[in-house]
Design an enzyme around this catalytic site. Sequence first.
Site, PDB file in Angstrom:
ATOM      1  N   TYR A   1       0.819  -1.209   0.000  1.00 10.59           N
ATOM      2  CA  TYR A   1       0.000   0.000   0.000  1.00 10.59           C
ATOM      3  C   TYR A   1       0.854   1.261   0.000  1.00 10.59           C
ATOM      4  O   TYR A   1       2.019   1.242   0.390  1.00 10.59           O
ATOM      5  CB  TYR A   1      -0.980   0.011   1.176  1.00 10.59           C
ATOM      6  CG  TYR A   1      -0.363   0.235   2.544  1.00 10.59           C
ATOM      7  CD1 TYR A   1      -0.314   1.507   3.102  1.00 10.59           C
ATOM      8  CD2 TYR A   1       0.157  -0.823   3.280  1.00 10.59           C
ATOM      9  CE1 TYR A   1       0.230   1.723   4.361  1.00 10.59           C
ATOM     10  CE2 TYR A   1       0.706  -0.628   4.527  1.00 10.59           C
ATOM     11  CZ  TYR A   1       0.747   0.651   5.073  1.00 10.59           C
ATOM     12  OH  TYR A   1       1.293   0.852   6.309  1.00 10.59           O
ATOM     13  N   CYS A   2       0.244   2.338  -0.484  1.00 13.73           N
ATOM     14  CA  CYS A   2       0.826   3.676  -0.416  1.00 13.73           C
ATOM     15  C   CYS A   2      -0.310   4.615  -0.016  1.00 13.73           C
ATOM     16  O   CYS A   2      -1.304   4.176   0.557  1.00 13.73           O
ATOM     17  CB  CYS A   2       1.479   4.082  -1.730  1.00 13.73           C
ATOM     18  SG  CYS A   2       0.313   4.277  -3.093  1.00 13.73           S
ATOM     19  N   ARG A   3      -0.204   5.894  -0.324  1.00 13.83           N
ATOM     20  CA  ARG A   3      -1.250   6.831   0.081  1.00 13.83           C
ATOM     21  C   ARG A   3      -2.518   6.649  -0.741  1.00 13.83           C
ATOM     22  O   ARG A   3      -3.621   6.604  -0.217  1.00 13.83           O
ATOM     23  CB  ARG A   3      -0.749   8.270  -0.045  1.00 13.83           C
ATOM     24  CG  ARG A   3      -1.697   9.290   0.558  1.00 13.83           C
ATOM     25  CD  ARG A   3      -1.189  10.705   0.348  1.00 13.83           C
ATOM     26  NE  ARG A   3      -1.150  11.036  -1.078  1.00 13.83           N
ATOM     27  CZ  ARG A   3      -2.200  11.443  -1.803  1.00 13.83           C
ATOM     28  NH1 ARG A   3      -3.381  11.559  -1.235  1.00 13.83           N
ATOM     29  NH2 ARG A   3      -2.084  11.721  -3.081  1.00 13.83           N
TER      30      ARG A   3
ATOM     31  N   GLY B   1      -2.689   4.419  -3.850  1.00 16.91           N
ATOM     32  CA  GLY B   1      -2.762   3.203  -4.659  1.00 16.91           C
ATOM     33  C   GLY B   1      -1.912   3.244  -5.920  1.00 16.91           C
ATOM     34  O   GLY B   1      -1.725   2.216  -6.569  1.00 16.91           O
TER      35      GLY B   1
ATOM     36  N   PHE C   1      -3.947   4.091   1.499  1.00 19.36           N
ATOM     37  CA  PHE C   1      -4.060   4.310   2.937  1.00 19.36           C
ATOM     38  C   PHE C   1      -5.038   5.425   3.271  1.00 19.36           C
ATOM     39  O   PHE C   1      -5.686   5.403   4.315  1.00 19.36           O
ATOM     40  CB  PHE C   1      -2.670   4.644   3.504  1.00 19.36           C
ATOM     41  CG  PHE C   1      -2.627   4.776   4.992  1.00 19.36           C
ATOM     42  CD1 PHE C   1      -2.689   3.653   5.802  1.00 19.36           C
ATOM     43  CD2 PHE C   1      -2.509   6.020   5.596  1.00 19.36           C
ATOM     44  CE1 PHE C   1      -2.643   3.762   7.191  1.00 19.36           C
ATOM     45  CE2 PHE C   1      -2.461   6.148   6.970  1.00 19.36           C
ATOM     46  CZ  PHE C   1      -2.531   5.020   7.770  1.00 19.36           C
TER      47      PHE C   1
END
Length: 103
Positions: free
Chosen positions: A64-66, A68, A93
Site C-alpha cells: 500500500y501507499c497513500r 494506490g 491508505f
Amino acid sequence: MDLTQEEWAEQLKNDDNAFVLDVRTPEEVEEGYIANSANIDIYLGQGFMDEIQKLDTSKNYYVYCRSGNRSGQACAILNSIGIENAYNLESGFMNWEGEVVEP
C-alpha cells in the site's frame, strides 16, 4: 493484482503467509500505518530495488501507499523480480478503514 479495500483486508486476515509492505515516504509513515507493515520507500529508486531483492519470494505481499498509485508500481516491480503474489490496496491508505497504528 488490485484488490478493493474490503478484499485486501479480508484476504490479509486469512493469510498465514502475508507480508505487509508500505511503500510510502518516512514522512507519510509518521502520519500512521497499517499494523505489522514494513516500510520501504519506493522513491529511494535503486535503494528500493536493493531492499526488495532481499525479500522472501515465497511470501504473499500486501502493498500500500497513500492513494494506490505507487503501490501499483511496486507490485509490478515485485512481479518482475519473481514475487508472484503481490496485492495492491486500491485507493490506498487515505481510504483505509481498518486499524491504524499512530507512531
